[in-house]
Design an enzyme around this catalytic site. Sequence first.
Site, PDB file in Angstrom:
ATOM      1  N   GLY A   1       0.838  -1.207   0.000  1.00  0.00           N
ATOM      2  CA  GLY A   1       0.000   0.000   0.000  1.00  0.00           C
ATOM      3  C   GLY A   1       0.867   1.249   0.000  1.00  0.00           C
TER       4      GLY A   1
ATOM      5  N   GLY B   1       6.257  -2.463   3.590  1.00  0.00           N
ATOM      6  CA  GLY B   1       5.825  -2.837   4.937  1.00  0.00           C
ATOM      7  C   GLY B   1       6.097  -4.304   5.227  1.00  0.00           C
TER       8      GLY B   1
ATOM      9  CB  THR C   1       7.380  -5.046   1.264  1.00  0.00           C
ATOM     10  OG1 THR C   1       6.174  -4.582   0.680  1.00  0.00           O
ATOM     11  CG2 THR C   1       8.558  -4.632   0.408  1.00  0.00           C
TER      12      THR C   1
ATOM     13  CG  ASP D   1      -0.933  -0.210   8.819  1.00  0.00           C
ATOM     14  OD1 ASP D   1      -1.743   0.723   8.691  1.00  0.00           O
ATOM     15  OD2 ASP D   1      -0.925  -1.207   8.071  1.00  0.00           O
TER      16      ASP D   1
ATOM     17  N   GLY E   1      -4.961   1.078  10.131  1.00  0.00           N
ATOM     18  CA  GLY E   1      -3.904   0.533  10.985  1.00  0.00           C
ATOM     19  C   GLY E   1      -3.768  -0.968  10.869  1.00  0.00           C
TER      20      GLY E   1
ATOM     21  CD  GLU F   1      -7.826  -1.017   8.808  1.00  0.00           C
ATOM     22  OE1 GLU F   1      -8.653  -1.169   7.903  1.00  0.00           O
ATOM     23  OE2 GLU F   1      -6.610  -0.834   8.592  1.00  0.00           O
TER      24      GLU F   1
HETATM   25  O1  F6P Z   1      -1.142  -1.106   5.417  1.00  0.00           O
HETATM   26  C1  F6P Z   1      -1.678   0.131   5.139  1.00  0.00           C
HETATM   27  C2  F6P Z   1      -3.190   0.042   5.025  1.00  0.00           C
HETATM   28  O2  F6P Z   1      -3.687   1.321   4.701  1.00  0.00           O
HETATM   29  C3  F6P Z   1      -3.873  -0.495   6.258  1.00  0.00           C
HETATM   30  O3  F6P Z   1      -4.002   0.465   7.271  1.00  0.00           O
HETATM   31  C4  F6P Z   1      -5.175  -0.966   5.665  1.00  0.00           C
HETATM   32  O4  F6P Z   1      -5.717  -2.019   6.440  1.00  0.00           O
HETATM   33  C5  F6P Z   1      -4.769  -1.469   4.303  1.00  0.00           C
HETATM   34  O5  F6P Z   1      -3.547  -0.836   3.995  1.00  0.00           O
HETATM   35  C6  F6P Z   1      -5.740  -1.184   3.194  1.00  0.00           C
HETATM   36  O6  F6P Z   1      -5.302  -1.845   2.067  1.00  0.00           O
HETATM   37  P1  F6P Z   1      -5.737  -1.519   0.583  1.00  0.00           P
HETATM   38  O7  F6P Z   1      -5.092  -0.238   0.181  1.00  0.00           O
HETATM   39  O8  F6P Z   1      -5.228  -2.667  -0.201  1.00  0.00           O
HETATM   40  O9  F6P Z   1      -7.232  -1.389   0.583  1.00  0.00           O
END
Ligand code: F6P
Length: 359
Positions: free
Chosen positions: A11, A113, A116, A138, A181, A233
């Site tokens: 992400g 992250g 990765t 996160d 998060g 979340e």
């Molecule tokens: O790891 C970063 C993050 O934004 C998390 O906080 C969230 O759960 C996830 O990525 C969302 O993922 P995506 O962008 O694939 O919807």
Amino acid sequence: MYRVGILTSGGDCQGLNAVIRAVAKSLYEEFDDKVEIYGIRNGYAGLIDGEIHKMSKSDFSGILTLGGTILGTSRRPFKMMRVIDDVTGIDKVKNMKSNYKKFGLDCIVVLGGNGTHKSAHMLSEEGLNVVSLPKTIDNDVWGTDITFGFQSACDIAVNVIDCIHTTATSHGRIFIVEVMGHKVGWLTLNAGIAGGADIILIPEIPYNIEKVAAVINKRESEGKSFSILAVAEGAISDKDAALKKKELKALRATQHYPSAAYRVADELSEYISNEIRVTVPGHFQRGGSPCAYDRVLCTRLGAAAARLIKEKHFGCMVGMINGRTVPVPLFEVAGKLKTVPLDSPLIRDAKDLGISFGD
Ligand code: F6P
């Protein structure tokens, strides 16, 4: 000529370009311009497919404040890395190794992250020279006190809570702000404290809904008709936390809540009479320019990565520990999750102020 590949994976978040810039500028200095930098498109996908291009100095100018990533990114689940693609027959690991060779790379710099880092470690074990940098809003990467992107996302979440505060007080409503998060509560904890939330629910501390309701009702009895909940979340109730993984999955499938905040709102409505509203800023938290803190952090992490490359110190992530950049071996980082410790001074201080964690 020394050849360095660079990719951003997983992400996106604020600060990716600031790190790319810092790595590149420092490399040009360290190697006295005797270095070529190769941009690898869309994370590991570009290394697998050979989408690799030589970059020039000007590519790294004017990007310090730019959100997103100039290299593009993608999510490539680690568990699929060694699986041969059914349709194309592509062996991803073999491809990554052969493209690394084909483009004559001496090392790759990987910004990412947790997922990765598992792949970065695997590539390092496969013989590639890898230096990585901890990216994510996160803040859950092991081996570093802080990840870049976290503070910028925190600022945005705080801004949301601040704005919600005024409307919540005007209407005397209960507001649930859902903070990203993933499986950890760093962002919610920090944004909740900075935003003056009355209740903070994080995955590390399963909440009891009756206790949460009691806090709201107590505030009401004290003349405070509004309450702000910062809910991660990944927040989970004590009842749900007691379930087995399979049982929880089956339960969630029957519930159809769009996300955690809606579930908490529904659970709460059984115990309080106040109006409840939900706000989910979502990916908004990952957008825009890095904040000043992140710009400094990114610059320092990038400069440290270039120094490690010059020293041929590979197989490590640049961590920020006690204000210093340190190389942390990838085998120590990969596969671990940095959760909020239950004895965190931040939690203790918040509790001292009367902030409830629903426990
Ligand atoms: O790891 C970063 C993050 O934004 C998390 O906080 C969230 O759960 C996830 O990525 C969302 O993922 P995506 O962008 O694939 O919807």
